[in-house]
Structure formats: C-alpha cells, structure tokens
Write an enzyme that holds these catalytic residues in place. Structure first.
Site, PDB file in Angstrom:
ATOM      1  N   LYS A  69      31.358  52.270  58.363  1.00  0.00           N
ATOM      2  CA  LYS A  69      30.216  52.951  58.057  1.00  0.00           C
ATOM      3  C   LYS A  69      28.969  52.377  59.303  1.00  0.00           C
ATOM      4  O   LYS A  69      29.430  51.797  59.530  1.00  0.00           O
ATOM      5  CB  LYS A  69      29.438  51.862  57.072  1.00  0.00           C
ATOM      6  CG  LYS A  69      28.081  52.372  56.475  1.00  0.00           C
ATOM      7  CD  LYS A  69      27.885  51.021  55.624  1.00  0.00           C
ATOM      8  CE  LYS A  69      25.842  51.716  55.210  1.00  0.00           C
ATOM      9  NZ  LYS A  69      25.073  50.659  54.589  1.00  0.00           N
ATOM     10  N   CYS A  81      21.788  40.448  50.723  1.00  0.00           N
ATOM     11  CA  CYS A  81      21.616  41.373  50.062  1.00  0.00           C
ATOM     12  C   CYS A  81      20.470  40.992  49.590  1.00  0.00           C
ATOM     13  O   CYS A  81      19.807  41.460  48.527  1.00  0.00           O
ATOM     14  CB  CYS A  81      22.298  41.046  49.117  1.00  0.00           C
ATOM     15  SG  CYS A  81      24.142  42.509  49.464  1.00  0.00           S
ATOM     16  N   CYS A 129      23.737  35.941  48.029  1.00  0.00           N
ATOM     17  CA  CYS A 129      23.907  36.495  49.726  1.00  0.00           C
ATOM     18  C   CYS A 129      22.278  36.591  50.418  1.00  0.00           C
ATOM     19  O   CYS A 129      21.630  36.668  50.062  1.00  0.00           O
ATOM     20  CB  CYS A 129      24.969  37.700  48.974  1.00  0.00           C
ATOM     21  SG  CYS A 129      24.820  38.449  50.649  1.00  0.00           S
ATOM     22  N   HIS A 148      19.432  56.581  58.299  1.00  0.00           N
ATOM     23  CA  HIS A 148      17.780  56.918  57.311  1.00  0.00           C
ATOM     24  C   HIS A 148      16.986  58.779  57.884  1.00  0.00           C
ATOM     25  O   HIS A 148      16.716  58.445  57.619  1.00  0.00           O
ATOM     26  CB  HIS A 148      16.620  55.695  58.030  1.00  0.00           C
ATOM     27  CG  HIS A 148      17.102  54.524  58.451  1.00  0.00           C
ATOM     28  ND1 HIS A 148      17.482  53.240  59.727  1.00  0.00           N
ATOM     29  CD2 HIS A 148      17.527  53.648  57.580  1.00  0.00           C
ATOM     30  CE1 HIS A 148      18.043  52.144  59.148  1.00  0.00           C
ATOM     31  NE2 HIS A 148      17.836  52.468  57.923  1.00  0.00           N
ATOM     32  N   CYS A 183      30.559  37.777  48.690  1.00  0.00           N
ATOM     33  CA  CYS A 183      29.855  39.327  47.848  1.00  0.00           C
ATOM     34  C   CYS A 183      30.383  40.342  48.934  1.00  0.00           C
ATOM     35  O   CYS A 183      31.318  41.035  49.711  1.00  0.00           O
ATOM     36  CB  CYS A 183      28.579  39.496  49.390  1.00  0.00           C
ATOM     37  SG  CYS A 183      27.666  40.881  48.794  1.00  0.00           S
ATOM     38  N   LYS A 191      23.343  48.831  61.157  1.00  0.00           N
ATOM     39  CA  LYS A 191      22.146  48.186  61.919  1.00  0.00           C
ATOM     40  C   LYS A 191      23.633  46.713  62.040  1.00  0.00           C
ATOM     41  O   LYS A 191      24.076  46.379  63.623  1.00  0.00           O
ATOM     42  CB  LYS A 191      21.126  47.778  61.583  1.00  0.00           C
ATOM     43  CG  LYS A 191      20.207  48.641  61.569  1.00  0.00           C
ATOM     44  CD  LYS A 191      19.149  48.320  60.785  1.00  0.00           C
ATOM     45  CE  LYS A 191      19.239  48.617  59.221  1.00  0.00           C
ATOM     46  NZ  LYS A 191      17.430  48.330  58.237  1.00  0.00           N
ATOM     47  N   HIS A 204      17.727  54.532  62.702  1.00  0.00           N
ATOM     48  CA  HIS A 204      19.319  55.337  63.090  1.00  0.00           C
ATOM     49  C   HIS A 204      19.740  56.724  62.202  1.00  0.00           C
ATOM     50  O   HIS A 204      18.547  56.891  61.657  1.00  0.00           O
ATOM     51  CB  HIS A 204      20.213  54.207  62.843  1.00  0.00           C
ATOM     52  CG  HIS A 204      20.818  53.789  61.466  1.00  0.00           C
ATOM     53  ND1 HIS A 204      21.274  54.144  60.488  1.00  0.00           N
ATOM     54  CD2 HIS A 204      20.933  52.237  61.456  1.00  0.00           C
ATOM     55  CE1 HIS A 204      21.854  53.630  59.875  1.00  0.00           C
ATOM     56  NE2 HIS A 204      21.377  52.505  59.556  1.00  0.00           N
ATOM     57  N   HIS A 264      28.894  42.123  52.218  1.00  0.00           N
ATOM     58  CA  HIS A 264      29.252  41.961  53.089  1.00  0.00           C
ATOM     59  C   HIS A 264      29.834  41.588  53.074  1.00  0.00           C
ATOM     60  O   HIS A 264      30.345  40.726  54.678  1.00  0.00           O
ATOM     61  CB  HIS A 264      27.655  41.204  53.306  1.00  0.00           C
ATOM     62  CG  HIS A 264      26.345  41.853  52.979  1.00  0.00           C
ATOM     63  ND1 HIS A 264      25.503  42.013  52.268  1.00  0.00           N
ATOM     64  CD2 HIS A 264      25.925  42.140  54.699  1.00  0.00           C
ATOM     65  CE1 HIS A 264      24.593  42.801  52.504  1.00  0.00           C
ATOM     66  NE2 HIS A 264      24.915  42.866  53.492  1.00  0.00           N
TER      67      HIS A 264
END
Ligand code: ME8
Length: 656
Positions: free
Chosen positions: A296, A130, A127, A22, A144, A299, A19, A147
């Site tokens: 943010k 991660c 997690c 990246h 976490c 995905k 996306h 997340h």
C-alpha cells in the site's frame, strides 16, 4: 427543483503532503461531478483537510512548528494541488475553520441534550496511529489491525456516544439497502463488523491533560472532541449546517472513501446522523488501494507517488485516463509506469489518437476540412451508429455506478469499431473511384461519432475532450459541459452540423517511445566493447578526478568520522529527495542528519542500520530542518548507496 448532486472525498489528514492516493479519490469526485453536470444537473463536491488530533500534533512537533502554523502549510499544499490536476467544482473545507468548529459544538450539544452522550470511566487499547480505542475483540493478536502495532492500555474518564443503541438499526438498514455501501464486498465487510458484535459505544472525547489540539466540548471545557466525530461533520458544515439552503438542496449526498476508513463511514457516521435526526447519506462508494510493488502506498511507508511528477511526465489527461482505466473500483490496483506507458500507447495513441489523426487528415484532403452532408445510409452505417449509441448509453450508466474501468472499456469498444469501419469502408478507395456521395456519408458518420466520443471523455480527460471537440469545430471549455444533457446524444444520431470548418489534423496523443531493453548477450558484448573503447578516456578522467591536492594525515584527522545506528527515518516534509535521519552515536548522543537518500531507500528500511558519518561539518539548515553532519555514501551509475561498517561496531566508534 433541479437535480442536485453532492459528493465528498475524505477530509485528508495534513500530517504530510498529498500523494497519488489522495489525488485518485479527488479526481474520482471531480469526474463524477462532471458526469452529473453532463447530465444537466447542478453538482459539486467537498474535499478538505482534517487538522486536529494526536497525529497532527506529533507531525507538527517533529517539524518543530506550532500546530496551527504546520497545518496551514500542509493544507495549502492540498489546496494548491487540485487546480493543477484539472480538478474543479469543489469547496475546500478545513476542520480548524471557525464555522466548522461552531457547527461541531452545536451538533455535539444537540446529541448531548438528546441524551446520547454520557460520562464514564473506561480502560481501552488506544492506537495513536488510528487515534481511537480498540476493544479486545477488535485487536488481532493483541495488535492494532491497521498499524500492526501494540496499542497502549489507557484508563481515563471520558464522554461516550451511545452508538450501540443504533447498531441494530444500522445493520438492518445496510441489509435492506443493497447499494447503500458499494461495491458489494464492502457492504459485506460492514455487515461483518456489525455481526461480530465487537462494537460498543464510541469514546468521543480526549482529556485536555493529554491533548489540547481539538474542538472543545461545549458541555465540558476540560475535554476536546475526538477527531473523527469532528471530521465527519465537515460533510455537513461545508454545506453551511442543517439549517442552510445548500443543505436542503444537496443533502443527502454521496461519500467516496478508500477501504481504510470504511468503519467510521459505515458505522459511526450513520449512527451520528440518526442521533442528530438527519437523513442518511445516499451511498458510500469505497475504492481499493493503489499499491506500489504490492505494498500500500502511504506516507508512513515512504513509497509514495507524486501526482504532479506524473502529470509533468505524461500529461494530466493521460495520467487521469490511466488511473480510471487501471483501477477496477473497489479492488486494489498496482501503480506501474511501464503499464501506464503501455496503456497510453495502446488506447490513447493507437486507438483514439490514430482515429482522429487519420479521419481529420482524410477529410482535409477530400473535403477541404469541412464537414460533408450525409446521404442515404447503408446497413454498415446504421450498424456502427447503433453500436455507438448503445456504447454511449453503457458508458454513462457504468460511469454513474462507479464502474469507471468498465465504462471506458465500453467506450473504447466503440473507438476500436470506428477504426475498423475506416478500414472496411476505405474512404481512400471511394475518393479514388470518385464515389463522392458515398464518401460524404462515410466521413460524416465518422466525424459525428467522433464528436460523441469526445463528449464522453469530458469527465475523465477534460482538456483532451475540449481539444478534440474544438478540432471538430465545436465550442468547448474545461469548465462548462460541452452539451446540456448527454442523454440527448444517446437517443439520436447526428449533432454535427454539415458545412462547418474543422481541423486539418490532430496529434493529441503521440506514442511514448521507450528505450528497448537489449537482450542480455548483446548488452554484455556492447558493454565490453564500450568499456574497451572508453578505457583511455576513462583513465584520463580517473586521473583527473584524482588530482585533488594531497592532504597529510593530520588534515585527514580533523574530520570526525564515526559509526552510528539509524533509529528513526522519515521523509523531509518540504524536500522530496531528502530523508531526515535520527542517528545514535553512543556516547556522543543522538544527532539529526539530513541526507539525499529518499529516491534510493524507503525510510523504514533504514531503521536499525549502521552507517558512517562525518560529525564536525558545520550544521546547516535544509528547507527548514537542521542537519548536524553528513552520512557517507557512494555514487555509481547515478545510484547512491550508504557506506556501512562491514561488521557491527559500537555506536560512536571512530573511523580511520
Ligand atoms: O483517513 N490508495 O485521512 P487520510 C488509494 N482524515 N487511496 C488512498 C491511498 C492509497 N494508497 N492512500 C490514501 C483520513 N488514500 C481521515 C479522513 S474523513 C471525515 C476523515 C486516500 O489523509 C483514500 O481516499 O489518511 C483514503 O480513504 C484517504 O486517502 C485517507 O486519507
């Protein structure tokens, strides 16, 4: 030996398609490589795909594919994207390649032999997002920090890298080397992580009983390597390993990441390099997040921006320009199409486009589109030339130091000054008064300065830079830098040969016209009138739509319509508009239904909602995934919304 520049992007996970985030990191690497080439250096970058670990196994399972087949497909999407975005001079590395796997095993063995890896039992908070353990201190309210999910408490025997041995040294190194991690805020953040004393040794293995999709440890076949230890080594394996010529030539290089992966790059990686006896990288360049409506883009949240769609709508160069100009490297930036249109119209159409179009058109009229020879300069000429040379110098310095927005602003101050110079020197007046000597100088100053601007644009807008240079009679290509060393352009004026033929016109960046929003009252009045005017036609249309043949109640009853609750929603990996829904229909069980809702709902926003669906439609495969029914939606004004029961109903309830 010639100067060599080497930079890396993150090695992206292939659990979903690429996306804008990246694309941004990769465009930045591409443009830095281009800038260094423009300074006469040999330069290239490494990007690639991170293909091992839990995350990938889970994504492959969700897609009902074996991991290798799944990673081959998504890695290919990344590989196909970069050339389409004008990105070049890179090597694409995959962590599943045999050369990389062999190098990881060799280096693991080296670290093991050096006594930096030990075996031990460990209980920790794991997690899965991660793919790492967290210590108590690292968790935030037991969750976490990345997340915000509760990690699982796992006790197992594993291999550990003695990272804690290197932490005091890393801290000292970062403290003493001020631009090792830049911008400064991330250096402070890294020091904060080290201050807190929350870090310990790093668990670098996963037992095969839990995960087999990884690189086997060379000293214990029952374990695979932790995905981060594997992925970071790509930066070296892509150069052929520590013994290779390319390593001697290009290492130490630079890294480019967003703030999400600061810790592995600021702490794990230096410790690994030190343990392997290899020199540290030069700089870690850390950028912020692209946000979409203050969130943010990611995905998992399903609010991603497709870079190819932006390229198609606005053109690749304009899209790249907006990204570089909008994000102040290090801070977050909001991606917004309205702001992009404004920026393109102001900077590209008005300032740059207008300069080229008016100067080339005038020169065509006054000098039959040939470059005139300059005569004696007046103070205002020297002034604009000096301004240009210092703008170029600022541009190069700022750009090298990853201040892209500031670099472009410095260049645009010059572009705007050139437009003012046109206004104040008024070539049309000089032409009218037949002051051809003065006119030649003014036009030459303008054209020579425009050539320098076009050269500077090459790292950011390679195609536009080439087109503008070609319009100025220069040979240019998107693959080869337009001049051997841009610093020669900064040190002196000129560089444009008098007498050559140039273009008669330029229209590279036309304005983007947006339909103006009407004031509310005017809109209401207009809508009322339109509604009235179209009433007759609409009535006819409604009647027409209602002319489907009547069905009797028995036929209607053959449709198995039910209420269900969405328990999972995600984007279809191969179809942008489709969401994959897992719906609980109570006694009828759970069913996977695909629906074209991706443009209207974020997947997470749907979880927990009750919907109406027809279940006895023939199952069908949509781009590789089965759909066992259809959720009911209403479409109006080109928008789609879900039909939901007015009051909570039991899952599986009949709709009649
Ligand atoms: O972390 N804004 O891979 P990844 C800006 N495999 N950049 C963004 C972004 C956003 N909203 N979202 C993603 C991994 N990025 C590991 C890396 S390296 C040895 C291993 C970009 O697919 C940004 O560069 O999650 C970020 O650091 C990276 O994608 C994370 O990619």
């Amino acid at each position: 030996m010639e100067n060599a520049f080497y930079i890396t992007t993150p090695i992206y996970y292939v659990n979903a398609k690429p996306h804008l985030g990246h694309a941004y990191s990769t465009m930045v690497a591409d443009s830095l490589v281009r800038l260094h080439q423009l300074m006469g250096e040999t330069a290239f970058f490494v990007t690639g795909s991170d293909e091992h670990g839990d995350k990938i196994v889970q994504a492959a399972a969700k897609n009902q594919q074996p991991p290798q087949e799944f990673v081959d497909g998504i890695s290919q999407c990344f590989q196909d994207l970069w050339p389409k975005l004008g990105i070049q001079n890179y090597r694409f590395a995959r962590t599943t390649s045999p050369t990389h796997q062999k190098l990881v095993q060799d280096l693991l063995q080296k670290v093991y032999d050096a006594g930096d890896i030990y075996f031990g039992e460990f209980s920790g908070h794991y997690c899965y997002g991660c793919e790492r353990f967290y210590t108590d201190k690292e968790l935030e309210n037991g969750l976490c920090p990345q997340h915000l999910t509760k990690p699982e408490l796992i006790t197992e025997r594993n291999y550990f890298f003695k990272m804690s041995k290197y932490l005091p040294w890393i801290k000292e190194y970062i403290t003493e080397h001020h631009d090792f991690i830049r911008p400064e805020r991330y250096r402070s953040e890294a020091l904060g992580m080290l201050e807190a004393g929350a870090l310990d040794d790093l668990c670098i293995s996963r037992p095969k009983s839990r995960l087999t999709w990884g690189i086997e440890l060379p000293f214990d076949r029952n374990y695979v390597c932790y995905v981060w230890f594997d992925a970071l080594l790509t930066y070296i394996s892509a150069l052929g390993g520590p013994e290779a010529q390319d390593f001697q030539r290009y290492w130490p290089g630079e890294h480019l990441v967003a703030k999400d992966i600061l810790k592995p790059h600021a702490v794990f990686w230096p410790a690994m390099l030190k343990s392997m006896g290899l020199p540290l990288y030069k700089h870690l360049n850390v950028h912020g997040y692209w946000l979409v409506r203050d969130t943010k883009m990611s995905k998992s949240l399903g609010n991603i921006v497709d870079p190819l769609a932006m390229k198609e709508q606005f053109g690749n160069d304009a899209f790249r320009y907006y990204l570089f100009r909008e994000m102040h490297f290090g801070s977050d930036a909001s991606f917004n199409q309205e702001a992009m249109i404004k920026r393109i119209n102001a900077d590209l159409a008005n300032d740059l486009g207008n300069l080229f179009s008016r100067v080339l058109a005038m020169n065509a009229k006054y000098f039959a589109a040939t470059v005139p020879s300059p005569n004696a300069k007046l103070p205002q000429d020297t002034q604009i030339i000096d301004l240009g040379l210092s703008a170029l110098d600022n541009f190069v310095q700022l750009f090298r130091h990853i201040k892209f927005a500031e670099a472009l602003e410095a260049l645009w101050q010059f572009v705007r000054a050139l437009n003012k110079y046109v206004d104040s020197e008024a070539p049309w007046e000089l032409y009218k008064q037949k002051e051809l000597e003065r006119l030649s100088t003014v036009m030459y100053v303008l054209l020579a300065c425009m050539r320098k601007v076009a050269i500077c644009l090459w790292p950011v807008m390679p195609h536009a830079s080439c087109t503008l240079l070609q319009q100025l009679g220069q040979t240019a290509s998107t693959n080869t830098p337009p001049v051997p060393d841009i610093r020669a352009e900064i040190s002196c004026f000129g560089g444009l040969q008098a007498g050559i033929q140039i273009a008669k016109q330029s229209n590279l960046f036309p304005r983007i016209e947006v339909a103006k929003k009407e004031p509310r009252e005017a809109k209401v009045a207009k809508d009322t009138k339109e509604a009235k005017d179209t009433k007759d036609t609409k009535d006819t249309k409604d009647t027409k739509e209602a002319t489907l043949p009547n069905i009797d109640i028995e036929t209607f009853k053959t449709a198995d319509l039910r209420v269900g609750t969405i328990i999972e929603a995600s984007k279809h990996p191969n179809a942008d508009k489709i969401l994959v829904l897992q719906i609980d229909f109570g006694p009828l069980g759970q069913k996977q239904i695909l629906s074209g809702l991706a443009n209207y709902y974020a997947p997470d926003a749907l979880v927990g909602r009750q919907v109406c669906a027809i279940l006895n439609l023939k199952p069908r495969k949509i781009r590789g995934l089965m759909s066992n029914g259809m959720v009911l939606t209403a479409e109006s004004n080109n928008k789609v919304c879900l039909l939901m029961p007015e009051k909570p109903s039991s899952n599986g309830a009949h709709i009649a």
